[in-house]
Design a protein around this motif. Sequence first.
Motif, mmCIF file in Angstrom:
data_model
loop_
_atom_site.group_PDB
_atom_site.id
_atom_site.type_symbol
_atom_site.label_atom_id
_atom_site.label_comp_id
_atom_site.label_asym_id
_atom_site.label_seq_id
_atom_site.Cartn_x
_atom_site.Cartn_y
_atom_site.Cartn_z
ATOM 1 N N ALA A 65 40.027 21.189 65.031
ATOM 2 C CA ALA A 65 40.963 20.673 66.049
ATOM 3 C C ALA A 65 40.243 20.476 67.387
ATOM 4 N N MET A 66 39.402 21.428 67.771
ATOM 5 C CA MET A 66 38.702 21.326 69.065
ATOM 6 C C MET A 66 37.719 20.154 69.066
ATOM 7 N N SER A 67 36.984 20.001 67.955
ATOM 8 C CA SER A 67 36.003 18.924 67.886
ATOM 9 C C SER A 67 36.704 17.561 67.938
ATOM 10 N N ALA A 68 37.803 17.427 67.194
ATOM 11 C CA ALA A 68 38.516 16.136 67.158
ATOM 12 C C ALA A 68 39.091 15.820 68.543
ATOM 13 N N LEU A 69 39.625 16.834 69.214
ATOM 14 C CA LEU A 69 40.234 16.601 70.533
ATOM 15 C C LEU A 69 39.166 16.183 71.552
ATOM 16 N N ILE A 70 38.033 16.858 71.516
ATOM 17 C CA ILE A 70 36.966 16.534 72.475
ATOM 18 C C ILE A 70 36.416 15.131 72.187
ATOM 19 N N ALA A 71 36.285 14.796 70.910
ATOM 20 C CA ALA A 71 35.805 13.449 70.548
ATOM 21 C C ALA A 71 36.787 12.394 71.046
ATOM 22 N N GLU A 72 38.061 12.679 70.942
ATOM 23 C CA GLU A 72 39.082 11.702 71.344
ATOM 24 C C GLU A 72 39.175 11.589 72.873
ATOM 25 N N MET A 109 32.195 26.104 72.854
ATOM 26 C CA MET A 109 30.871 25.670 73.338
ATOM 27 C C MET A 109 30.171 24.810 72.284
ATOM 28 N N ASP A 110 30.297 25.192 71.008
ATOM 29 C CA ASP A 110 29.676 24.384 69.952
ATOM 30 C C ASP A 110 30.250 22.968 69.947
ATOM 31 N N CYS A 111 31.563 22.868 70.117
ATOM 32 C CA CYS A 111 32.191 21.543 70.102
ATOM 33 C C CYS A 111 31.786 20.740 71.335
ATOM 34 N N CYS A 112 31.658 21.404 72.478
ATOM 35 C CA CYS A 112 31.196 20.708 73.688
ATOM 36 C C CYS A 112 29.766 20.200 73.504
ATOM 37 N N ARG A 113 28.931 21.024 72.891
ATOM 38 C CA ARG A 113 27.538 20.589 72.639
ATOM 39 C C ARG A 113 27.509 19.408 71.694
ATOM 40 N N GLU A 114 28.309 19.507 70.638
ATOM 41 C CA GLU A 114 28.343 18.446 69.611
ATOM 42 C C GLU A 114 28.645 17.092 70.256
ATOM 43 N N HIS A 115 29.548 17.085 71.243
ATOM 44 C CA HIS A 115 29.989 15.812 71.823
ATOM 45 C C HIS A 115 29.418 15.568 73.215
ATOM 46 N N GLY A 116 28.470 16.384 73.645
ATOM 47 C CA GLY A 116 27.779 16.163 74.928
ATOM 48 C C GLY A 116 28.686 16.253 76.146
ATOM 49 N N LEU A 162 27.811 36.830 77.989
ATOM 50 C CA LEU A 162 26.418 36.870 77.506
ATOM 51 C C LEU A 162 26.134 35.673 76.605
ATOM 52 N N LEU A 163 27.117 35.309 75.797
ATOM 53 C CA LEU A 163 26.950 34.163 74.905
ATOM 54 C C LEU A 163 26.818 32.862 75.706
ATOM 55 N N VAL A 164 27.623 32.721 76.747
ATOM 56 C CA VAL A 164 27.544 31.508 77.584
ATOM 57 C C VAL A 164 26.140 31.421 78.208
#
Length: 339
Positions: A65-72, A109-116, A162-164
Motif C-alpha cells: 500500500a505504501m509503495s503504490a501510494l508513493i508511486a501514485e 523508508m524503503d518505499c521512499c528509497r524505491e521511488h526516490g 538509529l535506523l533512520v
Amino acid sequence: MTLIVTGGAGFIGSNFIRCMRSAHAGIRIVCVDKLTYAGNLSTLQGLLDAPDFRFVKADICDREAMSALIAEERPDAVVNFAAETHVDRSIEDPAVFLRTNVLGVQTLMDCCREHGVPRFHQVSTDEVYGDLPLDRPDLLFTEETPIRTSSPYAASKAAADLLVLAYCRTYGFPATISRCSNNYGPCQFPEKMIPLIIINALADKPLPVYGTGENIRDWLYVDDHCCAIDLILQRGRPGEVYNIGGHNERRNIDVVRLICHGVGKPESLIRHVADRKGHDLRYAIDPAKIHRELGWLPQTPFEEGMRRTIDWYQHNRSWWEEIVSGEYRHYYARMYGEG
Ligand code: NAD
Ligand code: DAU
C-alpha cells in the motif's frame, strides 16, 4: 508541493496538516492513517472534502500500500507522525510499539528509497534521551546526549532513530529527525495527562497524579512544534537531528493545579495514585541548534496555550465524549480502577 503525512488523524499530525495548509497556499496533503484507537476522522473535520486534501486509511507497515501510494502521489516529502505513543500502554503491551514504531519506519523508508522521494522526516521524541535528575536544573538534553531509554515506547522510538541515521549514512537517504518535548493543545487523545485532567475536572471526577507529582515535563504548544517541523522541511540539513523545546519545565502537580484553577474546580479533586513503572523524572530540551541554524523560537506562552487548550476541550465536548464512551472506558478501568 505534495506532502504525505502519516499519522495525520492523531493529535500532532492533524494540527500539522492545519498549520501547513494555512502557511503554504496551494499545498497538497495526503494523510495516511490506520485509524487505531488513537486516530479519529472527526479530528480532520472540515478537511476531508477539500480538493487539495486526500485521506487514505492504511497501515505504514503495509509495504504494498505504501509503495503504490508513493508511486501514485510522487510526494516532495513524507513526514512520519504515525506511531503508538502512550508510555503506559507500552508498559502493558510492547509488541505493537515495535511493529509500528520500528518496522513501520523501515517500511516507509524503503518505499521512499524505491521511488526516490527527495525528503523523509521522522518525528521523534525527547524520551529517547531517558531522564535527567530533579536536583540538576543545569542539565539539558542536547542532540549529543546519549540515547538511554526507559520505557518500551521510548526504546521503539530510539530504535527508529538509529535506523533512520543508518539509512542516511549507508544509502545517502535524505532524512531529518526532530526530537520534541511534551506537546499540548487541541485534539490530544484523553489518555495523556493534560486532556485527561481537563475532562475529568470538567466532570468533577478524581484527578490522578502519579506518585508525588514532582516529575517534570517540558511543555510546548503543538503549533510551535508544527512550525519547527515546517522549518526543518524547508531548511534542515539531511542526516541531522534537531531538538525542539521551549524551556518550559513544569512539575506535574503544578500543571494539574493550573488546570483546576483554569476549569474552576477545587484542588481537592486531586488523587495521588500508584506511580508509573520506570517513571522518567525530568525532561528538559536544549533547543539551541534549531534556533541557531533555522531561527526557530516558540511563540506561545504556557499560560496562553493552556487557556486555549482548556477552552477547546470545553467547546468541543462531542469530540472527546465520543472517545471516552468507547474502548477508552475499558482502558481507564484497567489503569485507574474505575469505569
Ligand atoms: P497520537 O497517538 O495522537 O497519533 C498517532 C496517530 O498514528 C494516530 O492517528 C494513529 O491512528 C496513527 N497510527 C498508529 N499506528 C499506525 C500505523 N501502523 N499506520 C498508520 N497510522 C498509524 O500521537 P501524537 O501525540 O500525535 O504523536 C505523533 C508523533 O509525535 C509520534 O511519532 C510521537 O512519538 C511523536 N511525539 C509526540 C509528542 C507528544 O507530546 N504527544 C512529543 C514528541 C514527539
Ligand atoms: O516527551 C514527549 C513524550 O510526551 C511523547 O513522546 C509521548 O508520545 C507523549 O505521550 C508524552 O509522554 P509522557 O509520558 O511524558 O506524557 P503523559 O501525558 O502520559 O504523562 C505526562 C506526565 O504526567 C508523566 O510524568 C506521567 C504523568 N501522569 C500521566 C497520566 C496519564 C500522571 O500523573 N497522571 C496521569 O493520569
